[in-house]
Design a protein around this motif. Structure first.
Motif, PDB file in Angstrom:
ATOM      1  N   UNK A 123       0.703  -1.261   0.015  1.00 44.87           N
ATOM      2  CA  UNK A 123      -0.139  -0.013  -0.099  1.00 44.87           C
ATOM      3  C   UNK A 123       0.927   1.286  -0.147  1.00 44.87           C
ATOM      4  N   UNK A 124       1.884   1.169   0.752  1.00 41.93           N
ATOM      5  CA  UNK A 124       2.770   2.478   1.030  1.00 41.93           C
ATOM      6  C   UNK A 124       3.455   2.589  -0.309  1.00 41.93           C
ATOM      7  N   UNK A 125       4.000   1.581  -0.925  1.00 45.32           N
ATOM      8  CA  UNK A 125       4.683   1.581  -2.294  1.00 45.32           C
ATOM      9  C   UNK A 125       3.632   2.246  -3.058  1.00 45.32           C
ATOM     10  N   UNK A 126       2.624   1.524  -3.185  1.00 42.99           N
ATOM     11  CA  UNK A 126       1.843   2.160  -4.383  1.00 42.99           C
ATOM     12  C   UNK A 126       1.373   3.481  -4.386  1.00 42.99           C
ATOM     13  N   UNK A 127       1.127   3.928  -3.021  1.00 39.16           N
ATOM     14  CA  UNK A 127       0.828   5.585  -2.767  1.00 39.16           C
ATOM     15  C   UNK A 127       2.047   6.321  -3.165  1.00 39.16           C
ATOM     16  N   UNK A 128       3.302   6.043  -2.782  1.00 40.44           N
ATOM     17  CA  UNK A 128       4.392   6.969  -3.164  1.00 40.44           C
ATOM     18  C   UNK A 128       4.225   6.970  -4.607  1.00 40.44           C
ATOM     19  N   UNK A 129       4.418   5.719  -5.404  1.00 34.20           N
ATOM     20  CA  UNK A 129       4.487   5.800  -6.588  1.00 34.20           C
ATOM     21  C   UNK A 129       3.094   6.655  -7.627  1.00 34.20           C
ATOM     22  N   UNK A 130       1.883   6.314  -7.174  1.00 30.61           N
ATOM     23  CA  UNK A 130       0.873   7.021  -7.721  1.00 30.61           C
ATOM     24  C   UNK A 130       0.706   8.406  -7.408  1.00 30.61           C
ATOM     25  N   UNK A 131       1.229   8.773  -6.222  1.00 31.05           N
ATOM     26  CA  UNK A 131       1.289  10.188  -6.133  1.00 31.05           C
ATOM     27  C   UNK A 131       2.247  11.050  -6.526  1.00 31.05           C
ATOM     28  N   UNK A 132       3.781  10.299  -6.414  1.00 30.22           N
ATOM     29  CA  UNK A 132       4.655  11.122  -6.527  1.00 30.22           C
ATOM     30  C   UNK A 132       5.574  10.727  -7.805  1.00 30.22           C
ATOM     31  N   UNK A 133       5.139   9.746  -8.585  1.00 31.01           N
ATOM     32  CA  UNK A 133       5.771   9.338  -9.899  1.00 31.01           C
ATOM     33  C   UNK A 133       6.680   7.862  -9.635  1.00 31.01           C
ATOM     34  N   UNK A 183      -4.730  -0.834  -6.149  1.00 29.12           N
ATOM     35  CA  UNK A 183      -3.874  -1.556  -4.973  1.00 29.12           C
ATOM     36  C   UNK A 183      -4.390  -3.065  -4.853  1.00 29.12           C
ATOM     37  N   UNK A 184      -5.587  -3.307  -5.081  1.00 30.23           N
ATOM     38  CA  UNK A 184      -6.117  -4.725  -5.041  1.00 30.23           C
ATOM     39  C   UNK A 184      -5.746  -5.451  -6.063  1.00 30.23           C
ATOM     40  N   UNK A 185      -5.623  -5.078  -7.391  1.00 29.81           N
ATOM     41  CA  UNK A 185      -4.938  -5.569  -8.382  1.00 29.81           C
ATOM     42  C   UNK A 185      -3.557  -5.896  -7.937  1.00 29.81           C
ATOM     43  N   UNK A 186      -2.842  -4.910  -7.978  1.00 31.37           N
ATOM     44  CA  UNK A 186      -1.326  -4.974  -7.397  1.00 31.37           C
ATOM     45  C   UNK A 186      -0.977  -6.343  -6.276  1.00 31.37           C
ATOM     46  N   UNK A 187      -2.006  -6.253  -5.396  1.00 29.66           N
ATOM     47  CA  UNK A 187      -1.816  -7.261  -4.236  1.00 29.66           C
ATOM     48  C   UNK A 187      -2.064  -8.613  -4.855  1.00 29.66           C
ATOM     49  N   UNK A 223      -7.679  -1.734   4.443  1.00 29.83           N
ATOM     50  CA  UNK A 223      -6.592  -0.803   4.994  1.00 29.83           C
ATOM     51  C   UNK A 223      -6.249   0.152   3.767  1.00 29.83           C
ATOM     52  N   UNK A 224      -6.176  -0.207   2.573  1.00 33.63           N
ATOM     53  CA  UNK A 224      -5.995   0.897   1.674  1.00 33.63           C
ATOM     54  C   UNK A 224      -7.004   2.268   1.749  1.00 33.63           C
ATOM     55  N   UNK A 225      -8.287   1.709   1.974  1.00 36.69           N
ATOM     56  CA  UNK A 225      -9.263   2.559   2.055  1.00 36.69           C
ATOM     57  C   UNK A 225      -9.152   3.747   3.127  1.00 36.69           C
ATOM     58  N   UNK A 226      -8.590   2.971   4.465  1.00 39.12           N
ATOM     59  CA  UNK A 226      -8.435   3.911   5.451  1.00 39.12           C
ATOM     60  C   UNK A 226      -6.882   4.611   5.369  1.00 39.12           C
ATOM     61  N   UNK A 227      -5.764   4.040   4.744  1.00 33.24           N
ATOM     62  CA  UNK A 227      -4.776   4.772   4.783  1.00 33.24           C
ATOM     63  C   UNK A 227      -4.471   5.783   3.465  1.00 33.24           C
ATOM     64  N   UNK A 228      -5.214   5.563   2.507  1.00 28.19           N
ATOM     65  CA  UNK A 228      -5.112   6.304   1.137  1.00 28.19           C
ATOM     66  C   UNK A 228      -5.205   7.761   1.450  1.00 28.19           C
TER      67      UNK A 228
END
Length: 171
Positions: free
Chosen positions: A42-52, A108-112, A150-155
């Motif tokens: 989740x953290x990896x995805x969020x950093x990539x999705x939001x920052x490149x 995120x779900x597809x990545x998992x 948890x992605x729903x909570x953290x994103x």
């Protein structure tokens, strides 16, 4: 390197370490569906999705390396998978908006799901352990469901934090 970049690196390291500690201790002890969410993904995805791509790959590398050091027999296995997930999530960054909540959660779900399938292939199928149906129903799908929740909570809080960190105060 500017003071703001150093601050962002320190905050990113603290977020990755906190997610690893939560995933390893507190969340793994909750007897929910027999598994836990993949916070590092989740953290990896969020950093990539939001920052490149670069940010996602770095977050994925250090998240995966931390997982490899503590849990894996082969150093670099999780790091490689999470680097690829960080890269792909960074590609999504270029043509999807980060304001929507459901598209990132689906990705995120597809990545998992992909993470679980790759894990199955390299740790079970290549060792002639072909209980794919059991692994899918008892490990992969419950983890995907929990990662989605948890992605729903953290994103949204992470997106707000990363938006604040992107802004460099004018002097």
């Amino acid at each position: 390197m500017s003071l703001y970049k150093i601050r962002n690196l320190i905050i990113a390291a603290l977020i990755i370490i906190a997610a690893f500690i939560l995933q390893s201790t507190v969340i793994s002890r909750i007897p929910l569906l027999g598994c836990g969410p993949n916070l590092m993904l989740i953290i990896t995805f969020i950093y990539g999705y939001l920052n490149g791509k670069t940010s996602g790959m770095l977050a994925g590398f250090f998240s995966g390396l931390l997982m490899d050091i503590f849990y894996c027999e082969v150093l670099g296995y999780n790091a490689l998978i999470l680097v690829l997930i960080g890269f792909i999530s960074g590609i999504w960054n270029t043509f999807l908006y980060s304001d929507d909540l459901y598209i990132p959660l689906i990705i995120i779900s597809g990545s998992d799901l992909c993470y679980g399938l790759v894990y199955y292939v390299f740790w079970f199928a290549l060792r002639a352990r072909f209980e794919f149906g059991y692994y899918l129903l008892h490990v992969i799908l419950p983890e995907v469901l929990l990662t989605f929740i948890f992605g729903l909570i953290i994103y949204k809080p992470m997106a707000a934090l990363l938006t604040i960190l992107k802004k460099v105060p004018e002097e």
